[in-house]
Write a protein that holds these residues in place. Structure first.
Motif, PDB file in Angstrom:
ATOM      1  N   TYR A  98       0.839  -1.207   0.000  1.00  0.00           N
ATOM      2  CA  TYR A  98       0.000   0.000   0.000  1.00  0.00           C
ATOM      3  C   TYR A  98       0.872   1.255   0.000  1.00  0.00           C
ATOM      4  O   TYR A  98       0.603   2.225  -0.724  1.00  0.00           O
ATOM      5  CB  TYR A  98      -0.932  -0.003   1.216  1.00  0.00           C
ATOM      6  N   LEU A  99       1.920   1.237   0.807  1.00  0.00           N
ATOM      7  CA  LEU A  99       2.780   2.422   0.902  1.00  0.00           C
ATOM      8  C   LEU A  99       3.565   2.663  -0.383  1.00  0.00           C
ATOM      9  O   LEU A  99       3.912   3.806  -0.692  1.00  0.00           O
ATOM     10  CB  LEU A  99       3.722   2.284   2.099  1.00  0.00           C
ATOM     11  N   ILE A 100       3.833   1.620  -1.156  1.00  0.00           N
ATOM     12  CA  ILE A 100       4.481   1.812  -2.460  1.00  0.00           C
ATOM     13  C   ILE A 100       3.556   2.600  -3.377  1.00  0.00           C
ATOM     14  O   ILE A 100       3.973   3.570  -4.040  1.00  0.00           O
ATOM     15  CB  ILE A 100       4.869   0.461  -3.087  1.00  0.00           C
ATOM     16  N   PHE A 101       2.290   2.223  -3.437  1.00  0.00           N
ATOM     17  CA  PHE A 101       1.315   2.956  -4.257  1.00  0.00           C
ATOM     18  C   PHE A 101       1.181   4.399  -3.773  1.00  0.00           C
ATOM     19  O   PHE A 101       1.071   5.328  -4.593  1.00  0.00           O
ATOM     20  CB  PHE A 101      -0.057   2.280  -4.175  1.00  0.00           C
ATOM     21  N   TYR A 102       1.176   4.573  -2.462  1.00  0.00           N
ATOM     22  CA  TYR A 102       0.966   5.902  -1.875  1.00  0.00           C
ATOM     23  C   TYR A 102       2.185   6.809  -2.029  1.00  0.00           C
ATOM     24  O   TYR A 102       2.062   7.981  -2.406  1.00  0.00           O
ATOM     25  CB  TYR A 102       0.607   5.740  -0.401  1.00  0.00           C
ATOM     26  N   SER A 165      -3.041  -9.261  -2.610  1.00  0.00           N
ATOM     27  CA  SER A 165      -3.752  -8.846  -3.822  1.00  0.00           C
ATOM     28  C   SER A 165      -4.817  -7.802  -3.507  1.00  0.00           C
ATOM     29  O   SER A 165      -4.975  -6.822  -4.253  1.00  0.00           O
ATOM     30  CB  SER A 165      -4.372 -10.057  -4.518  1.00  0.00           C
ATOM     31  N   PHE A 166      -5.533  -7.976  -2.409  1.00  0.00           N
ATOM     32  CA  PHE A 166      -6.533  -6.976  -2.036  1.00  0.00           C
ATOM     33  C   PHE A 166      -5.871  -5.654  -1.668  1.00  0.00           C
ATOM     34  O   PHE A 166      -6.395  -4.575  -1.963  1.00  0.00           O
ATOM     35  CB  PHE A 166      -7.405  -7.469  -0.884  1.00  0.00           C
ATOM     36  N   ALA A 167      -4.712  -5.704  -1.013  1.00  0.00           N
ATOM     37  CA  ALA A 167      -3.997  -4.472  -0.675  1.00  0.00           C
ATOM     38  C   ALA A 167      -3.638  -3.699  -1.939  1.00  0.00           C
ATOM     39  O   ALA A 167      -3.824  -2.476  -2.015  1.00  0.00           O
ATOM     40  CB  ALA A 167      -2.736  -4.798   0.123  1.00  0.00           C
ATOM     41  N   SER A 168      -3.145  -4.400  -2.945  1.00  0.00           N
ATOM     42  CA  SER A 168      -2.782  -3.744  -4.207  1.00  0.00           C
ATOM     43  C   SER A 168      -4.019  -3.204  -4.920  1.00  0.00           C
ATOM     44  O   SER A 168      -4.003  -2.100  -5.476  1.00  0.00           O
ATOM     45  CB  SER A 168      -2.047  -4.734  -5.118  1.00  0.00           C
ATOM     46  N   TYR A 169      -5.083  -3.978  -4.890  1.00  0.00           N
ATOM     47  CA  TYR A 169      -6.341  -3.587  -5.539  1.00  0.00           C
ATOM     48  C   TYR A 169      -6.897  -2.301  -4.925  1.00  0.00           C
ATOM     49  O   TYR A 169      -7.257  -1.340  -5.630  1.00  0.00           O
ATOM     50  CB  TYR A 169      -7.331  -4.740  -5.388  1.00  0.00           C
ATOM     51  N   ILE A 170      -6.953  -2.249  -3.605  1.00  0.00           N
ATOM     52  CA  ILE A 170      -7.482  -1.066  -2.919  1.00  0.00           C
ATOM     53  C   ILE A 170      -6.542   0.120  -3.104  1.00  0.00           C
ATOM     54  O   ILE A 170      -6.981   1.238  -3.410  1.00  0.00           O
ATOM     55  CB  ILE A 170      -7.685  -1.369  -1.424  1.00  0.00           C
ATOM     56  N   ALA A 171      -5.256  -0.114  -2.918  1.00  0.00           N
ATOM     57  CA  ALA A 171      -4.283   0.974  -3.028  1.00  0.00           C
ATOM     58  C   ALA A 171      -4.291   1.595  -4.419  1.00  0.00           C
ATOM     59  O   ALA A 171      -4.112   2.806  -4.573  1.00  0.00           O
ATOM     60  CB  ALA A 171      -2.890   0.460  -2.687  1.00  0.00           C
ATOM     61  N   TYR A 172      -4.505   0.770  -5.436  1.00  0.00           N
ATOM     62  CA  TYR A 172      -4.508   1.280  -6.812  1.00  0.00           C
ATOM     63  C   TYR A 172      -5.571   2.353  -6.988  1.00  0.00           C
ATOM     64  O   TYR A 172      -5.316   3.402  -7.610  1.00  0.00           O
ATOM     65  CB  TYR A 172      -4.746   0.130  -7.787  1.00  0.00           C
ATOM     66  N   TYR A 173      -6.758   2.131  -6.445  1.00  0.00           N
ATOM     67  CA  TYR A 173      -7.847   3.076  -6.654  1.00  0.00           C
ATOM     68  C   TYR A 173      -7.817   4.252  -5.682  1.00  0.00           C
ATOM     69  O   TYR A 173      -8.119   5.391  -6.058  1.00  0.00           O
ATOM     70  CB  TYR A 173      -9.191   2.346  -6.564  1.00  0.00           C
ATOM     71  N   VAL A 174      -7.459   4.014  -4.437  1.00  0.00           N
ATOM     72  CA  VAL A 174      -7.445   5.119  -3.467  1.00  0.00           C
ATOM     73  C   VAL A 174      -6.350   6.127  -3.796  1.00  0.00           C
ATOM     74  O   VAL A 174      -6.525   7.335  -3.618  1.00  0.00           O
ATOM     75  CB  VAL A 174      -7.277   4.579  -2.029  1.00  0.00           C
ATOM     76  N   ASN A 175      -5.213   5.653  -4.303  1.00  0.00           N
ATOM     77  CA  ASN A 175      -4.076   6.538  -4.580  1.00  0.00           C
ATOM     78  C   ASN A 175      -3.990   6.959  -6.051  1.00  0.00           C
ATOM     79  O   ASN A 175      -3.018   7.596  -6.451  1.00  0.00           O
ATOM     80  CB  ASN A 175      -2.777   5.847  -4.164  1.00  0.00           C
ATOM     81  N   GLN A 258     -14.810   5.846   0.058  1.00  0.00           N
ATOM     82  CA  GLN A 258     -15.863   5.685  -0.952  1.00  0.00           C
ATOM     83  C   GLN A 258     -15.326   4.997  -2.208  1.00  0.00           C
ATOM     84  O   GLN A 258     -15.399   5.528  -3.319  1.00  0.00           O
ATOM     85  CB  GLN A 258     -16.492   7.046  -1.298  1.00  0.00           C
ATOM     86  N   THR A 259     -14.791   3.794  -2.014  1.00  0.00           N
ATOM     87  CA  THR A 259     -14.261   3.020  -3.141  1.00  0.00           C
ATOM     88  C   THR A 259     -14.881   1.628  -3.155  1.00  0.00           C
ATOM     89  O   THR A 259     -15.069   1.004  -2.108  1.00  0.00           O
ATOM     90  CB  THR A 259     -12.725   2.865  -3.037  1.00  0.00           C
ATOM     91  N   LEU A 260     -15.193   1.155  -4.369  1.00  0.00           N
ATOM     92  CA  LEU A 260     -15.734  -0.190  -4.518  1.00  0.00           C
ATOM     93  C   LEU A 260     -14.720  -1.253  -4.119  1.00  0.00           C
ATOM     94  O   LEU A 260     -15.075  -2.305  -3.595  1.00  0.00           O
ATOM     95  CB  LEU A 260     -16.175  -0.416  -5.970  1.00  0.00           C
ATOM     96  N   ALA A 261     -13.443  -0.985  -4.369  1.00  0.00           N
ATOM     97  CA  ALA A 261     -12.403  -1.962  -4.032  1.00  0.00           C
ATOM     98  C   ALA A 261     -12.422  -2.265  -2.534  1.00  0.00           C
ATOM     99  O   ALA A 261     -12.356  -3.425  -2.117  1.00  0.00           O
ATOM    100  CB  ALA A 261     -11.034  -1.438  -4.454  1.00  0.00           C
ATOM    101  N   ALA A 262     -12.539  -1.216  -1.710  1.00  0.00           N
ATOM    102  CA  ALA A 262     -12.600  -1.418  -0.263  1.00  0.00           C
ATOM    103  C   ALA A 262     -13.881  -2.130   0.129  1.00  0.00           C
ATOM    104  O   ALA A 262     -13.894  -2.953   1.060  1.00  0.00           O
ATOM    105  CB  ALA A 262     -12.487  -0.078   0.457  1.00  0.00           C
ATOM    106  N   ALA A 263     -14.977  -1.850  -0.575  1.00  0.00           N
ATOM    107  CA  ALA A 263     -16.248  -2.513  -0.283  1.00  0.00           C
ATOM    108  C   ALA A 263     -16.155  -4.011  -0.569  1.00  0.00           C
ATOM    109  O   ALA A 263     -16.653  -4.835   0.213  1.00  0.00           O
ATOM    110  CB  ALA A 263     -17.371  -1.888  -1.105  1.00  0.00           C
ATOM    111  N   PHE A 264     -15.525  -4.385  -1.677  1.00  0.00           N
ATOM    112  CA  PHE A 264     -15.361  -5.808  -2.003  1.00  0.00           C
ATOM    113  C   PHE A 264     -14.509  -6.508  -0.951  1.00  0.00           C
ATOM    114  O   PHE A 264     -14.790  -7.643  -0.556  1.00  0.00           O
ATOM    115  CB  PHE A 264     -14.731  -5.966  -3.384  1.00  0.00           C
ATOM    116  N   PHE A 265     -13.449  -5.839  -0.497  1.00  0.00           N
ATOM    117  CA  PHE A 265     -12.586  -6.398   0.545  1.00  0.00           C
ATOM    118  C   PHE A 265     -13.383  -6.599   1.836  1.00  0.00           C
ATOM    119  O   PHE A 265     -13.241  -7.620   2.510  1.00  0.00           O
ATOM    120  CB  PHE A 265     -11.405  -5.457   0.781  1.00  0.00           C
TER     121      PHE A 265
END
Length: 303
Positions: A98-102, A165-175, A258-265
């Motif tokens: 997550y911190l890499i994406f951020y 995988s979920f960390a990367s998925y969420i981080a991609y959209y939030v950042n 407010q991201t779908l990725a976090a909702a799926f997680f």
């Protein structure tokens, strides 16, 4: 007494003699290991039949009706890995990814991404995410006491794949440079951030209470009951408030970003934790006849 131990997969038989009737399953596993070094106690289960569940290590042979001349079954669980190591690997991955994406968006989205300023909620989300997984790592080292010392090595890859995988998925959209702030602005952010903070403290409180139920080096089980901490009052309503607070934290993170990725997680996590909670709830009720009847597993009054 004399026993025949049959390996469930190979059907190989091992003969053991002069076993005390009051020997425990753990001691039997040690005797098998001394005779055949391949069968380390950490990677074996003793069963009454090939398809039964493994016996508890503290149970005595005579208490399970095992007498001289009996046949018991040995299940080789394969290569094992310690639970502490498992959790450290599982939780370090989401934190780092997550911190890499951020911190290095240009590596993910291209060179121009670093020039796009983050909305303040993106910084807050990174802080919440980092706090959650840093807390998990510290709890692994200083709080959790595991009833089983190891788990199959293969499960490490499955579990890590889920978290990473979920960390990367969420981080991609939030950042993402095109990320848009929540619809109701700071009112929405503040409300869900407050819920996240309370949930994280509640989760830690439940973990500390559960830790104190089990003395170090034992597998003792007792009925969890609320203590002086008001956040632990949730134990009056559910068997696994640590899971309840965990889900509440991810609901809050979803609402805050407010991201779908976090909702799926959150949905995936709820499905898994509900399964674990229902299993633990059944075990509590089976083991303790006086277990509070009004408690649910994970959702007060419902589930």
């Amino acid at each position: 007494m004399d026993l025949t131990v049959e390996e469930t997969r190979s059907k190989r038989s091992i003969q053991l003699s002069n076993i005390p009737p009051d020997a425990t399953v753990c001691q039997l596993k040690d005797l098998i290991h001394k005779k055949h070094r391949k069968y380390h106690p950490s990677r074996t289960e003793i069963r009454l039949s090939a398809r039964d569940k493994g016996l508890k290590e503290e149970e005595t042979l005579e208490s399970r009706g095992i007498t001289s001349g009996s046949t018991v079954y040995l299940k080789d669980l394969g290569p094992q890995i310690g639970w502490t190591t498992v959790f450290l690997i599982e939780y370090t991955g989401p934190l780092v990814l997550y911190l890499i994406f951020y911190m290095r968006p240009s590596l993910i989205y291209g060179g121009g991404a670093s020039a796009v300023p983050y909305h303040a909620v993106v910084h807050l989300a990174a802080a919440c995410w980092s706090f959650h997984y840093a807390k998990r790592l510290l709890e692994t080292v200083f709080v959790h006491r595991f009833s089983h010392g190891t788990m199959p090595l293969f499960n490490l890859f499955k579990n890590s794949g889920y978290y990473w995988s979920f960390a990367s998925y969420i981080a991609y959209y939030v950042n993402h440079p095109l990320y848009t702030a929540p619809s109701f602005g700071w009112s929405q952010i503040y409300v869900f951030f407050a819920l996240f903070a309370v949930s994280e403290v509640g989760n830690l409180s439940a973990h500390l209470l559960l830790k104190n139920l089990r003395p170090p080096g034992t597998t003792t089980r007792r009925i969890p009951r609320p203590d002086y901490n008001p956040l632990n009052g949730l134990f009056n309503y559910v068997s696994c408030p640590n899971y309840t607070y965990e889900i509440m934290a991810w609901i809050a993170f979803t609402g805050m970003t407010q991201t779908l990725a976090a909702a799926f997680f959150t949905l995936a996590g709820f499905a898994q934790m509900a399964t674990w909670a229902l299993g633990k709830h059944r075990n509590y009720r089976r083991e303790f006849p006086e277990y509070p009847k009004g408690r649910k597993a994970i959702v007060p009054w419902l589930l």
